[in-house]
Design a protein around this motif. Sequence first.
Motif, mmCIF file in Angstrom:
data_model
loop_
_atom_site.group_PDB
_atom_site.id
_atom_site.type_symbol
_atom_site.label_atom_id
_atom_site.label_comp_id
_atom_site.label_asym_id
_atom_site.label_seq_id
_atom_site.Cartn_x
_atom_site.Cartn_y
_atom_site.Cartn_z
ATOM 1 N N GLU A 422 0.830 -1.214 0.000
ATOM 2 C CA GLU A 422 0.000 0.000 0.000
ATOM 3 C C GLU A 422 0.858 1.255 0.000
ATOM 4 N N GLY A 423 1.911 1.226 -0.817
ATOM 5 C CA GLY A 423 2.745 2.402 -0.994
ATOM 6 C C GLY A 423 3.814 2.599 0.056
ATOM 7 N N LEU A 424 3.928 1.660 1.021
ATOM 8 C CA LEU A 424 4.905 1.791 2.105
ATOM 9 C C LEU A 424 6.156 0.996 1.781
ATOM 10 N N SER A 425 7.287 1.510 2.239
ATOM 11 C CA SER A 425 8.507 0.709 2.214
ATOM 12 C C SER A 425 8.475 -0.235 3.409
ATOM 13 N N ILE A 426 9.399 -1.184 3.434
ATOM 14 C CA ILE A 426 9.455 -2.106 4.573
ATOM 15 C C ILE A 426 9.689 -1.343 5.865
ATOM 16 N N ASP A 427 10.606 -0.391 5.855
ATOM 17 C CA ASP A 427 10.891 0.381 7.061
ATOM 18 C C ASP A 427 9.678 1.174 7.505
ATOM 19 N N GLU A 428 8.959 1.770 6.550
ATOM 20 C CA GLU A 428 7.767 2.539 6.899
ATOM 21 C C GLU A 428 6.674 1.618 7.445
ATOM 22 N N ALA A 429 6.540 0.439 6.849
ATOM 23 C CA ALA A 429 5.535 -0.516 7.331
ATOM 24 C C ALA A 429 5.842 -0.953 8.761
ATOM 25 N N MET A 430 7.112 -1.147 9.071
ATOM 26 C CA MET A 430 7.487 -1.528 10.433
ATOM 27 C C MET A 430 7.238 -0.382 11.405
ATOM 28 N N GLU A 431 7.597 0.836 11.007
ATOM 29 C CA GLU A 431 7.382 1.996 11.879
ATOM 30 C C GLU A 431 5.904 2.205 12.175
ATOM 31 N N ASN A 432 5.049 1.844 11.223
ATOM 32 C CA ASN A 432 3.604 2.006 11.394
ATOM 33 C C ASN A 432 2.932 0.747 11.937
ATOM 34 N N ASN A 433 3.733 -0.187 12.441
ATOM 35 C CA ASN A 433 3.207 -1.414 13.051
ATOM 36 C C ASN A 433 2.300 -2.185 12.090
ATOM 37 N N ARG A 434 2.785 -2.372 10.870
ATOM 38 C CA ARG A 434 1.986 -3.049 9.860
ATOM 39 C C ARG A 434 2.568 -4.405 9.455
ATOM 40 N N LEU A 435 3.740 -4.765 9.974
ATOM 41 C CA LEU A 435 4.349 -6.050 9.640
ATOM 42 C C LEU A 435 4.321 -6.983 10.852
ATOM 43 N N PHE A 436 3.926 -8.215 10.603
ATOM 44 C CA PHE A 436 3.786 -9.205 11.676
ATOM 45 C C PHE A 436 4.411 -10.526 11.234
ATOM 46 N N ILE A 437 4.641 -11.401 12.230
ATOM 47 C CA ILE A 437 5.324 -12.658 11.936
ATOM 48 C C ILE A 437 4.730 -13.784 12.771
ATOM 49 N N LEU A 438 4.567 -14.927 12.136
ATOM 50 C CA LEU A 438 4.264 -16.184 12.830
ATOM 51 C C LEU A 438 5.540 -17.002 12.756
ATOM 52 N N ASP A 439 6.229 -17.102 13.886
ATOM 53 C CA ASP A 439 7.618 -17.585 13.875
ATOM 54 C C ASP A 439 7.769 -18.868 14.694
ATOM 55 N N TYR A 440 8.047 -19.967 14.010
ATOM 56 C CA TYR A 440 8.330 -21.238 14.687
ATOM 57 C C TYR A 440 9.772 -21.680 14.460
ATOM 58 N N HIS A 441 10.585 -20.780 13.936
ATOM 59 C CA HIS A 441 11.954 -21.143 13.569
ATOM 60 C C HIS A 441 12.773 -21.570 14.788
ATOM 61 N N ASP A 442 12.897 -20.690 15.764
ATOM 62 C CA ASP A 442 13.759 -20.984 16.915
ATOM 63 C C ASP A 442 13.225 -22.135 17.752
ATOM 64 N N ALA A 443 11.910 -22.266 17.843
ATOM 65 C CA ALA A 443 11.327 -23.344 18.646
ATOM 66 C C ALA A 443 11.647 -24.711 18.051
ATOM 67 N N LEU A 444 11.627 -24.807 16.724
ATOM 68 C CA LEU A 444 11.752 -26.114 16.079
ATOM 69 C C LEU A 444 13.164 -26.470 15.634
ATOM 70 N N MET A 445 13.966 -25.484 15.276
ATOM 71 C CA MET A 445 15.264 -25.791 14.693
ATOM 72 C C MET A 445 16.120 -26.723 15.550
ATOM 73 N N PRO A 446 16.188 -26.554 16.871
ATOM 74 C CA PRO A 446 17.019 -27.470 17.672
ATOM 75 C C PRO A 446 16.547 -28.924 17.632
ATOM 76 N N TYR A 447 15.270 -29.147 17.282
ATOM 77 C CA TYR A 447 14.728 -30.506 17.278
ATOM 78 C C TYR A 447 14.468 -31.036 15.875
ATOM 79 N N LEU A 448 14.672 -30.210 14.881
ATOM 80 C CA LEU A 448 14.228 -30.573 13.545
ATOM 81 C C LEU A 448 14.975 -31.789 12.983
ATOM 82 N N ARG A 449 16.268 -31.891 13.247
ATOM 83 C CA ARG A 449 17.008 -33.051 12.740
ATOM 84 C C ARG A 449 16.471 -34.343 13.367
ATOM 85 N N LYS A 450 16.184 -34.301 14.672
ATOM 86 C CA LYS A 450 15.607 -35.468 15.330
ATOM 87 C C LYS A 450 14.235 -35.794 14.762
#
Length: 869
Positions: A422-450
């Motif tokens: 909507e016309g925003l740069s990534i930095d502008e979107a972050m400053e306006n609280n418009r970017l969000f994340i569903l993050d399972y990376h750190d939770a799973l990575m230590p166990y993923l090989r197992k």
Amino acid sequence: MSLHLLDKAIKGIKGEKKVKIKGNVVLMKKNAFALPDVPGAVLDSVHELLGQKVSLQLISAVNGDPEKGMPAKLGKVAYLKKELVPKDLKDLLIAIKPNDSNFRVTFEWDEELGVPGAFIIKNCLNTEFYLKTLTLEDVPGYGELHFVCNSWVYPQGKYRTDRIFFSNQAYLPSETPAPLRLYREKELMNLRGDGTGELEEWDRVYDYDYYNDLGSKDAGHVLGGSTFPYPRRGRTGWLPAQKNGPSEILQLLDFTRRKVYVPRDEQFNHVKMPAFFAHSVKSQGHLVKSQSRLFLPSLWAVCNNSTDEFESFQEVLKLYEVGFEIPLIENIMQCIPSEFVKELAPKNGEAHFQFPMPQVIKEDKHAWRTDEEFAREMLAGVNPVIICRLPEFPPTSKLDPKDYGNQTSSITREHIENNDLEGLSIDEAMENNRLFILDYHDALMPYLRKINSTSTKTYATRTLLFLTKDGILKPLAIELSLPHPEKEEFGAISKVYTPAKYGVEGSIWQLAKAYVSVNDYGYHQLISHWLNTHAVIEPFVIAMNRQLSVVHPIYKLLHPHFRDTMCINAFARRTLINAGGIFEKLFFPGKFAMEFSSMIYKSWAFPEQALPVDLIKRGIAVEDSNSPHGLRLLIEDYPYAVDGLQIWSAIKTWVQDYCSCYYKTNEMVQTDTELQSWWKELREKGHGDKKDEAWWPKMQTLEELIEACTIIIWMASALHAAVNFGQYPYAGYFPNRPTMSRRFLPEPGTFEYQELEQNPEKVFLRTITAKPFALEAVSLIEILSRHSPDEVYLGQRDDDHKWTRDTRALEAFKKFGDKLVEIEKRIKEMNRLEHKWKNRVGPVKMPYTLLSPIKGKDLDMGIPNSISI
């Protein structure tokens, strides 16, 4: 008026000193036909005609008996008398059914006894009964007096000490009438036990143990301690599987014989147990009879002998539109108690099963696949408690680089800026609280090989989303990561996928979303649901019964929110979270499921379970004194948070009003010996692996007490409702919430990639949960999503106004109930404004009702008081 002033007034009553006090006892007999004790029950009915088999003795709340060395004056023994005497054998059989029975009892009273504060009951029958209430109709100078008991009373020979019940008057320890103090202390000592011996069903002992009953020999399944920290569960005292071994013998689950020990008063009652069992049989098409599995091979017989796969989404829909036949195990019906399965008799050796239509596909069979619905369920689905505001770009990792190398996200600006911001740069979107994340990376990575060393083949995922000006979330990119094939220290191997609608790119995008859903639903079951509600609450149940008397105000406040929790958790240890059990079989972490949940528990902190604290920590809200509840949501249309904050505020106001009736100063909190013992034991034993004071309030102020009780009630009621009862509406259609993935994403140039181009539905279904496991998963979550027929909901109590004599507390509770009715109306109104609040209904046309406090007709309406399923 104090009891001593009342006593003085009583002594001034003119006339005869000795009078009769009439009482009414309500009890429920053991169901003789549900359990193998018909002769004993019939004999007990005969004894009732003869009388003097159940005795009661009043205990004075004001006068002691020093001449006899007794702390309190005891009244004369009185016996139950049945008002209606059975006339013939038919009436006799009716009398032993598990219905309420009313008995009369008449006590001799004199002024030396004064106002009763408790009574002793002795059962000289052959079987136990469930004592509900005793009501004294006209105590001189006092009036009607209630004793709310709600407890099983076994034959007297089963107990080492007398059974005692107290009146419904609440007392802080320091304010307890002197004659009752010793009885109060002795009752708590009985409930604590001595920490030894195997516990039987009539024992009333609450004690702690590790989760050492998840596997008969595998020490790796012992949770609790420095290696695998975990909350404690109730002790059974069962023998170890091996001499001096860490694990208990894994008992067979048998619904007819109560093999799963919890104190009898914590077990499902006569209404819930048959309903729970019968619905399990209906839903699963089999009898629970195995220590490590809920499901017998009958479900596998549904699958074609040549394939365990669904071929198309249309074939999946037949489960709900047409149903299927299951061959039942030979003689299975002979194993099922008749009153549990009145409607289960098969025809021609088969039973017809048809799953209810999940709401997620009820109105539109395809809307679940849209990007909008995929993102909306992070705000209003079955696991709306994970999404966070993106704090930095690219996303970074908190994993130690010495052990895991570079785990910074490989999502680039080019990936994101190809989408419409909507016309925003990534930095502008972050400053306006418009970017969000569903993050399972750190939770799973230590166990993923197992995890990927098993039949599971999955990724650690990061999903970036953009909040549009319409208030909905739009997925921007999904990152799928694997450990470096050589060593973890070399970092992650990641690929990034962006939205596409058509062709093979669209099919790849659908698979990428499926891997996210697998992460999300597995994490939901193990962490959001099991760990963060069921497991963490059980120590509170145990500690309360050990350290807070039934007459303590905080016991009365919290007790309704612990109903059935120990029992459902005990069943879970037998069939769901045990080694080789349902969680290990159906959800992607496999045999590492419970070990994985232990690692997540390491970062669990009690204060962060408060909804406002959680929202601020996730960056979803900021403090704002001008906003309702003192918070401003950065996603205004966030149904879980919007409804949750209303419920949270109502609970906190109720707790504040209630606690203020008893605690006027911080000093009263500090000097409450039972309260301090409860909080100390909870931290040091119940959550003994997290006993560092940094994880807990110090319980030195009234404000800390109010906040702690609010968190406990929130976790046990609203939080559990939010993450439990939406399971079937959302995950009953398993392609929307698959429990596992079995293949990695096809690579260009491979046969699998060509197959994806030619038949994307087939590849999708063969990547996620296989047919037999999918049927089991759907069966399981249908059970977990169903409200009990005897459920008691937030703002209600099963003992109505008799639970306390304190009028201020009753008035505060009514105010709480009225507030919940207002919230219910507000939620319904917001759901009707779907053009304004788009996330409340979404493309699937499914209104958000998981935090509607009042029970409705749907599976996902109503907030039960406790974790009871």
